[in-house]
Write a protein that holds these residues in place. Structure first.
Motif, PDB file in Angstrom:
ATOM      1  N   VAL A  17      50.329  38.507  48.670  1.00  0.00           N
ATOM      2  CA  VAL A  17      49.736  39.823  48.490  1.00  0.00           C
ATOM      3  C   VAL A  17      48.054  39.235  47.697  1.00  0.00           C
ATOM      4  O   VAL A  17      48.408  38.614  46.590  1.00  0.00           O
ATOM      5  CB  VAL A  17      50.312  40.779  47.524  1.00  0.00           C
ATOM      6  CG1 VAL A  17      49.449  41.834  46.654  1.00  0.00           C
ATOM      7  CG2 VAL A  17      51.470  41.457  48.174  1.00  0.00           C
ATOM      8  N   LEU A  18      47.040  39.670  48.503  1.00  0.00           N
ATOM      9  CA  LEU A  18      46.024  39.308  47.850  1.00  0.00           C
ATOM     10  C   LEU A  18      45.297  40.531  46.947  1.00  0.00           C
ATOM     11  O   LEU A  18      45.049  41.628  47.781  1.00  0.00           O
ATOM     12  CB  LEU A  18      44.895  38.522  49.025  1.00  0.00           C
ATOM     13  CG  LEU A  18      43.571  38.342  48.656  1.00  0.00           C
ATOM     14  CD1 LEU A  18      43.335  37.131  47.409  1.00  0.00           C
ATOM     15  CD2 LEU A  18      42.676  37.986  49.887  1.00  0.00           C
ATOM     16  N   ILE A  19      44.750  40.239  45.897  1.00  0.00           N
ATOM     17  CA  ILE A  19      44.126  41.551  45.151  1.00  0.00           C
ATOM     18  C   ILE A  19      42.627  41.376  44.921  1.00  0.00           C
ATOM     19  O   ILE A  19      42.324  40.051  44.438  1.00  0.00           O
ATOM     20  CB  ILE A  19      44.929  41.755  43.863  1.00  0.00           C
ATOM     21  CG1 ILE A  19      46.302  41.947  44.055  1.00  0.00           C
ATOM     22  CG2 ILE A  19      44.165  43.068  43.178  1.00  0.00           C
ATOM     23  CD1 ILE A  19      47.223  41.867  43.093  1.00  0.00           C
ATOM     24  N   ASP A  20      41.822  42.090  45.557  1.00  0.00           N
ATOM     25  CA  ASP A  20      40.280  41.995  45.299  1.00  0.00           C
ATOM     26  C   ASP A  20      39.990  42.289  43.844  1.00  0.00           C
ATOM     27  O   ASP A  20      40.706  42.721  42.912  1.00  0.00           O
ATOM     28  CB  ASP A  20      39.616  42.731  46.569  1.00  0.00           C
ATOM     29  CG  ASP A  20      39.706  44.025  46.652  1.00  0.00           C
ATOM     30  OD1 ASP A  20      40.037  44.643  45.785  1.00  0.00           O
ATOM     31  OD2 ASP A  20      39.368  44.468  47.705  1.00  0.00           O
ATOM     32  N   GLU A  21      38.556  42.264  43.894  1.00  0.00           N
ATOM     33  CA  GLU A  21      37.908  42.646  42.517  1.00  0.00           C
ATOM     34  C   GLU A  21      38.042  44.049  42.325  1.00  0.00           C
ATOM     35  O   GLU A  21      37.822  44.592  41.117  1.00  0.00           O
ATOM     36  CB  GLU A  21      36.337  42.030  42.695  1.00  0.00           C
ATOM     37  CG  GLU A  21      36.195  40.593  42.851  1.00  0.00           C
ATOM     38  CD  GLU A  21      36.264  40.001  44.288  1.00  0.00           C
ATOM     39  OE1 GLU A  21      36.837  40.723  45.064  1.00  0.00           O
ATOM     40  OE2 GLU A  21      35.601  39.071  44.402  1.00  0.00           O
ATOM     41  N   LYS A  22      38.227  45.086  43.348  1.00  0.00           N
ATOM     42  CA  LYS A  22      38.375  46.340  43.243  1.00  0.00           C
ATOM     43  C   LYS A  22      39.662  46.723  42.924  1.00  0.00           C
ATOM     44  O   LYS A  22      40.168  48.068  42.917  1.00  0.00           O
ATOM     45  CB  LYS A  22      37.703  46.983  44.077  1.00  0.00           C
ATOM     46  CG  LYS A  22      36.179  46.783  44.062  1.00  0.00           C
ATOM     47  CD  LYS A  22      35.546  47.716  45.279  1.00  0.00           C
ATOM     48  CE  LYS A  22      34.046  47.348  45.325  1.00  0.00           C
ATOM     49  NZ  LYS A  22      33.387  48.142  46.329  1.00  0.00           N
ATOM     50  N   ARG A  23      40.720  45.770  42.723  1.00  0.00           N
ATOM     51  CA  ARG A  23      42.408  46.065  42.644  1.00  0.00           C
ATOM     52  C   ARG A  23      42.719  46.752  43.858  1.00  0.00           C
ATOM     53  O   ARG A  23      43.728  47.434  43.834  1.00  0.00           O
ATOM     54  CB  ARG A  23      42.527  47.038  41.522  1.00  0.00           C
ATOM     55  CG  ARG A  23      42.057  46.476  40.088  1.00  0.00           C
ATOM     56  CD  ARG A  23      42.552  47.258  39.075  1.00  0.00           C
ATOM     57  NE  ARG A  23      41.776  46.407  37.887  1.00  0.00           N
ATOM     58  CZ  ARG A  23      42.076  46.877  36.413  1.00  0.00           C
ATOM     59  NH1 ARG A  23      43.241  47.869  36.606  1.00  0.00           N
ATOM     60  NH2 ARG A  23      41.669  46.404  35.638  1.00  0.00           N
ATOM     61  N   GLN A  24      42.281  46.161  45.002  1.00  0.00           N
ATOM     62  CA  GLN A  24      42.796  46.657  46.410  1.00  0.00           C
ATOM     63  C   GLN A  24      43.600  45.557  46.805  1.00  0.00           C
ATOM     64  O   GLN A  24      43.511  44.257  46.677  1.00  0.00           O
ATOM     65  CB  GLN A  24      41.766  46.859  47.250  1.00  0.00           C
ATOM     66  CG  GLN A  24      40.716  48.089  47.172  1.00  0.00           C
ATOM     67  CD  GLN A  24      41.588  49.529  47.067  1.00  0.00           C
ATOM     68  OE1 GLN A  24      41.919  49.938  48.157  1.00  0.00           O
ATOM     69  NE2 GLN A  24      41.559  50.209  45.904  1.00  0.00           N
ATOM     70  N   PHE A  25      44.719  45.719  47.646  1.00  0.00           N
ATOM     71  CA  PHE A  25      45.655  45.052  48.053  1.00  0.00           C
ATOM     72  C   PHE A  25      45.415  44.643  49.317  1.00  0.00           C
ATOM     73  O   PHE A  25      45.527  45.494  50.159  1.00  0.00           O
ATOM     74  CB  PHE A  25      46.971  45.360  47.827  1.00  0.00           C
ATOM     75  CG  PHE A  25      47.715  45.657  46.222  1.00  0.00           C
ATOM     76  CD1 PHE A  25      46.782  45.885  45.319  1.00  0.00           C
ATOM     77  CD2 PHE A  25      48.854  45.309  45.969  1.00  0.00           C
ATOM     78  CE1 PHE A  25      47.298  46.025  44.037  1.00  0.00           C
ATOM     79  CE2 PHE A  25      49.391  45.335  44.664  1.00  0.00           C
ATOM     80  CZ  PHE A  25      48.415  45.787  43.581  1.00  0.00           C
ATOM     81  N   TYR A  26      45.710  43.266  49.917  1.00  0.00           N
ATOM     82  CA  TYR A  26      45.728  43.082  51.218  1.00  0.00           C
ATOM     83  C   TYR A  26      47.124  42.065  51.504  1.00  0.00           C
ATOM     84  O   TYR A  26      47.426  41.338  50.489  1.00  0.00           O
ATOM     85  CB  TYR A  26      44.771  41.994  51.704  1.00  0.00           C
ATOM     86  CG  TYR A  26      43.366  42.654  51.745  1.00  0.00           C
ATOM     87  CD1 TYR A  26      42.761  42.957  52.922  1.00  0.00           C
ATOM     88  CD2 TYR A  26      42.648  42.776  50.216  1.00  0.00           C
ATOM     89  CE1 TYR A  26      41.446  43.585  52.899  1.00  0.00           C
ATOM     90  CE2 TYR A  26      41.154  43.514  50.558  1.00  0.00           C
ATOM     91  CZ  TYR A  26      40.779  43.907  51.550  1.00  0.00           C
ATOM     92  OH  TYR A  26      39.478  44.472  51.522  1.00  0.00           O
ATOM     93  N   PHE A  27      47.739  42.255  52.281  1.00  0.00           N
ATOM     94  CA  PHE A  27      49.093  41.652  52.818  1.00  0.00           C
ATOM     95  C   PHE A  27      49.217  40.931  53.960  1.00  0.00           C
ATOM     96  O   PHE A  27      48.700  41.205  54.949  1.00  0.00           O
ATOM     97  CB  PHE A  27      50.111  43.005  52.741  1.00  0.00           C
ATOM     98  CG  PHE A  27      51.568  42.447  53.115  1.00  0.00           C
ATOM     99  CD1 PHE A  27      52.074  41.659  52.283  1.00  0.00           C
ATOM    100  CD2 PHE A  27      52.156  42.616  54.166  1.00  0.00           C
ATOM    101  CE1 PHE A  27      53.388  41.097  52.300  1.00  0.00           C
ATOM    102  CE2 PHE A  27      53.447  42.453  54.546  1.00  0.00           C
ATOM    103  CZ  PHE A  27      54.317  41.524  53.615  1.00  0.00           C
ATOM    104  N   ALA A  28      49.554  39.708  53.701  1.00  0.00           N
ATOM    105  CA  ALA A  28      49.864  38.786  54.731  1.00  0.00           C
ATOM    106  C   ALA A  28      51.512  38.494  54.929  1.00  0.00           C
ATOM    107  O   ALA A  28      52.104  38.157  54.062  1.00  0.00           O
ATOM    108  CB  ALA A  28      49.247  37.350  54.764  1.00  0.00           C
TER     109      ALA A  28
END
Length: 341
Positions: free
Chosen positions: A40-51
């Motif tokens: 789970v990658l969390i960006d600077e805007k606290r949005q989540f990306y999932f691999a």
């Protein structure tokens, strides 16, 4: 049966890059015979990306998740609940704001996901250097004198008189020596307080104590809280262990330390006392400055880094262990911690 481990990394804090390095290092060394990694990658805007798989993820993927075929998203934290469905435990590789201060821990507890490291309260206290110092004082643990400045310029002369020069100025909830500086004059003190007040409601001013700097990790096992070998920190440039010294090779980190066994025992005892006083869990790392034979606690790290330059892995590896063993111990102890709650 293999366990599914989701590694959380990135985040919105000033320590984002360190978190990404930590996450990649964990991915590279996780025991694939025991665990199946996801990210789970969390960006600077606290949005989540999932691999769904952590294999073959590159630095480029982490910096451009929208363009990467390996990631899905972005999801809001509320909309990301489903990405945790197949997760047995989250390995929290976040640092700083959102990841280390109890916020992310609270999110995981709310949705019922087990995680590595300390729980909400210890994470929040450990991340706020000023509040942690209050606990240290109440527990009889030496720490340098300090003042919490709350955007009251009229009090700067009193602060300067109390702490003298040089003195340290720190944003209380920042780590990796980010948002931290030394004031040598009243003008520099005023400038640092004004700058750091943009990032936090209070700023920590701390008396400069001259001495040798050490860091001592601890880990919990079935036998209790165990100290790892302390690390002696010797900056080769500059006067203290700042960000460049930590991550750009401008310091020597020596383990085992070339000091008397009595001092080593005192450092280990102090690190254990700090871990217990804040009710930390699984692992932590305490930074200290030794003056006149007394270790003064500077701060505790409830989520210390796992980059190649990080101190906890260096300490653990100095005992002849492997990085993979370290990760396995942390994951398995975190499972035990979660089963007791």
């Amino acid at each position: 049966m293999k366990k599914h481990v989701t590694i959380a990394m990135g985040g919105p804090s000033q320590e984002r890059e360190i978190s990404l390095q930590t996450g990649l290092e964990i991915l590279r060394n996780l025991d694939r015979e025991r665990y199946i990694p996801a990210v789970v990658l969390i960006d600077e805007k606290r949005q989540f990306y999932f691999a769904e798989t952590g294999d073959a993820i590159t630095e480029e993927d982490l910096h451009t998740p929208k363009e990467s075929s390996r990631f899905r998203g972005p999801y809001s934290p509320r909309g990301a609940v489903s990405v945790w469905n197949n997760c047995d435990i989250c390995f929290n590789a976040l640092h700083g704001e959102f990841g280390e201060d109890g916020v992310f821990q609270g999110y995981l507890e709310t949705i019922g996901v087990a995680y590595t490291g300390s729980a909400v309260s210890a994470s929040a206290l450990g991340m706020h250097k000023g509040l942690a110092k209050k606990i240290f004082e109440a527990s009889g643990i030496p720490t340098p004198p300090y003042t919490l400045y709350r955007n009251e310029p009229e009090k700067i002369p009193h602060i300067a008189a109390r702490h003298g020069f040089p003195c340290f100025v720190k944003c209380p909830q920042s780590g990796s020596s980010k948002l931290m500086g030394i004031a040598h004059t009243k003008e520099e003190l005023h400038g640092l307080l004004e700058e750091y007040s943009q990032y936090a409601p209070s700023v920590l001013v701390e008396t400069y104590i001259e001495g040798e700097e050490f860091s001592c990790p601890v880990m919990e096992t079935a036998e209790g809280v165990q100290a790892l070998p302390p690390v002696y920190i010797k900056p080769t440039e500059g006067t203290y262990f700042d960000y460049d010294a930590k991550y750009k090779g401008k310091s020597e980190e020596i383990v085992p330390v070339p000091h008397a066994p009595e001092l080593v025992e005192l450092l280990e005892r102090t690190a254990r006392a700090v871990h217990i006083s804040l009710e930390c869990s699984v692992y932590s790392r305490t930074d200290m400055i030794v003056h006149g034979g007394t270790p003064f606690v500077l701060e505790v790290n409830t989520l210390p880094g796992f980059t190649p330059a990080s101190l906890l892995p260096k300490s653990y590896l100095s005992q002849g262990n492997s990085y993979t063993q370290l990760l396995t111990e942390i994951i398995e102890e975190s499972f035990r911690r979660n089963s007791r709650r």
